[in-house]
Design an enzyme around this catalytic site. Structure first.
Site, PDB file in Angstrom:
ATOM      1  N   LYS A 206       1.071  -1.234   0.120  1.00 49.19           N
ATOM      2  CA  LYS A 206      -0.130   0.041  -0.069  1.00 49.19           C
ATOM      3  C   LYS A 206       0.976   1.037  -0.079  1.00 49.19           C
ATOM      4  O   LYS A 206       2.154   1.073   0.126  1.00 49.19           O
ATOM      5  CB  LYS A 206      -0.986  -0.107   1.148  1.00 49.19           C
ATOM      6  CG  LYS A 206      -0.259  -0.035   2.480  1.00 49.19           C
ATOM      7  CD  LYS A 206      -1.064  -0.055   3.810  1.00 49.19           C
ATOM      8  CE  LYS A 206      -0.286  -0.069   5.079  1.00 49.19           C
ATOM      9  NZ  LYS A 206      -1.027   0.003   6.097  1.00 49.19           N
TER      10      LYS A 206
ATOM     11  N   ARG B 180      -9.650   1.350  15.065  1.00 49.18           N
ATOM     12  CA  ARG B 180     -10.008   1.765  13.965  1.00 49.18           C
ATOM     13  C   ARG B 180     -11.002   1.236  13.399  1.00 49.18           C
ATOM     14  O   ARG B 180     -12.122   1.782  12.936  1.00 49.18           O
ATOM     15  CB  ARG B 180      -8.879   1.773  13.157  1.00 49.18           C
ATOM     16  CG  ARG B 180      -7.597   2.887  13.585  1.00 49.18           C
ATOM     17  CD  ARG B 180      -6.455   2.958  12.819  1.00 49.18           C
ATOM     18  NE  ARG B 180      -6.072   1.676  12.262  1.00 49.18           N
ATOM     19  CZ  ARG B 180      -5.156   1.401  11.566  1.00 49.18           C
ATOM     20  NH1 ARG B 180      -4.171   2.317  11.233  1.00 49.18           N
ATOM     21  NH2 ARG B 180      -4.827   0.059  11.074  1.00 49.18           N
TER      22      ARG B 180
ATOM     23  N   TYR C 105      17.121  30.241   5.828  1.00 43.78           N
ATOM     24  CA  TYR C 105      16.106  31.156   6.348  1.00 43.78           C
ATOM     25  C   TYR C 105      15.928  31.065   7.868  1.00 43.78           C
ATOM     26  O   TYR C 105      16.053  30.257   8.418  1.00 43.78           O
ATOM     27  CB  TYR C 105      14.728  30.249   5.624  1.00 43.78           C
ATOM     28  CG  TYR C 105      14.564  30.423   4.105  1.00 43.78           C
ATOM     29  CD1 TYR C 105      14.263  31.535   3.654  1.00 43.78           C
ATOM     30  CD2 TYR C 105      14.419  29.253   3.369  1.00 43.78           C
ATOM     31  CE1 TYR C 105      13.796  31.764   2.379  1.00 43.78           C
ATOM     32  CE2 TYR C 105      14.077  29.519   2.128  1.00 43.78           C
ATOM     33  CZ  TYR C 105      14.045  30.608   1.408  1.00 43.78           C
ATOM     34  OH  TYR C 105      13.764  30.828   0.110  1.00 43.78           O
TER      35      TYR C 105
ATOM     36  N   MET D 252      13.091  24.426   0.172  1.00 49.15           N
ATOM     37  CA  MET D 252      12.634  23.900  -0.844  1.00 49.15           C
ATOM     38  C   MET D 252      13.114  22.791  -1.480  1.00 49.15           C
ATOM     39  O   MET D 252      13.090  21.683  -2.232  1.00 49.15           O
ATOM     40  CB  MET D 252      11.397  24.559  -1.500  1.00 49.15           C
ATOM     41  CG  MET D 252      10.577  23.772  -2.526  1.00 49.15           C
ATOM     42  SD  MET D 252       9.594  24.907  -3.274  1.00 49.15           S
ATOM     43  CE  MET D 252       8.182  25.352  -1.948  1.00 49.15           C
TER      44      MET D 252
END
Length: 382
Positions: free
Chosen positions: A33, A135, A265, A313
């Site tokens: 998956k 769940r 940054y 990024m």
């Protein structure tokens, strides 16, 4: 070369063999998956189709992608079908279907019928039991009714199968594990009063290693297939597993900075000395986590060099103090194995990034180019 991932066919197959030895006579459902945990759904399945008993996916479209790729190995829909349309499609494609609610049983009754002639293909059913994960699944006391109703439907394959899922198997001493074991055993006892034979599955990767007494008929490894430890206190090598994915990029610039200058940054980091700073062509736009803290290691020339400054990024910056010979164009290994054979476990990177390995390997983005290595024994699977 910019950001790219090398995936090892050899290591993938090695991991399956390790797991096979571990589980003995139990059957193996390879969980593929979420794009095979970021490794490529079709690529992984094509390499494993002759080595496993079933493939496990979460969504119907994942199963269909496997069929479109030519995979004929049985496929388990771990979340079941949503509505009658999906159920009908699953029957036609001979998918194995998890059932975790009475509404799904109603869909099966409406589609298969209680007295209608059997469909062309039998429906393989796995009843999900909620033993404490909370769940999906039936409570143990609901299991007799669920199995009774399903057994009365025409066209249901035998034997019926049941499965549950450990919530804390990666922490073997957690008390919930014992509670879930008791609940699963109680479920089996109840089911034995309804059915002469059935098959069962309980273990994921962590439980496979931690609780061999619960291997049951099938095990469902995911993370361990890809050469990653499910335990926080171990790396893959401790379990004789080999990492399938290696993430790499290269140095595209080198800056000479003075003590006190800021980096990146937010000026999060400052040089504590005069240093050479390497700029690596990879960032959160490629899937490397922005949460990676200063000190997160990368490999350059087989030597660990620490990240310094916030991940951007498209780029990240590393301290080159330990590799004065580093030059623009040099290869940088973010996790996995470098060309010299040095390993940087993704489990370690997850710790520095305050996350888990699952998050890292499934988070590698499409901008990263993937390359599979061939299998050394030529058998058409490379």
């Amino acid at each position: 070369m910019m950001a790219h991932a090398i995936l090892s066919t050899e290591n993938l197959r090695h991991n399956v063999q390790v797991l096979r030895k571990k589980i003995g006579r139990a059957k193996l459902i390879a969980m593929v998956k979420a794009n095979a945990y970021g490794h490529g759904l079709r690529s992984v399945a094509l390499r494993l189709s002759s080595l496993v008993d079933l493939f496990g996916v979460a969504r119907l479209h994942e199963a269909w992608d496997l069929r479109q790729a030519g995979i004929q190995t049985p496929i388990l829909l771990a979340e079941g079908c949503i509505g009658k349309e999906e159920l009908t499609f699953a029957i036609q494609e001979r998918f194995h279907v998890v059932v975790h609610s009475f509404s799904q049983i109603q869909d099966i009754e409406d589609t298969m019928g209680l007295s209608a002639s059997s469909p062309m293909y039998p429906l393989h059913i796995w009843i999900k039991i909620n033993t404490g994960m909370n769940r999906l699944g039936f409570r143990p006391h609901e299991l007799p009714e669920a199995s009774r109703r399903l057994s009365q439907c025409k066209g249901i394959a035998t034997p019926l199968r049941i499965l549950s899922h450990f919530a804390c198997a990666d922490d073997p001493s957690h008390p919930l594990n014992a509670q879930q074991m008791l609940a699963f055993q109680h479920s089996k006892d109840l089911l034995s009063q309804e059915l002469e034979t059935y098959e069962s599955s309980f273990c994921n990767s962590a439980a496979l290693f931690a609780f061999p007494q619960w291997h049951e008929t099938y095990v469902r490894p995911g993370l361990s297939l890809y050469g990653i430890s499910p335990f926080s206190e171990h790396i893959a090598e401790d379990l004789d597993l080999k990492p399938v994915m290696t993430l790499r990029s290269s140095l595209i610039a080198i800056q000479s900075l003075s003590c006190g200058e800021s980096i990146g940054y937010g000026a999060r980091s400052r040089c504590t000395k005069d240093m050479r700073l390497g700029v690596v062509a990879i960032g959160y736009g490629d899937g490397f986590p922005i949460s990676a803290s200063d000190g997160t290691p990368v490999l350059i020339h087989g030597i660990r060099c620490p990240v310094i400054g916030r991940i951007s990024m498209d780029m990240m910056t590393v301290d080159l103090s330990a590799v004065p010979q580093a030059n623009i164009g040099d290869l940088v290994t973010l996790w996995g194995e470098d060309p010299l054979g040095h390993r940087l476990p993704v489990e370690h990177i997850a710790t520095y990034a305050h996350t888990i390995p699952y998050d890292l390997i499934t988070g590698v983005l499409h901008r990263v180019k993937f390359f599979w290595t061939p299998y050394s024994n030529t058998d058409g699977s490379s």
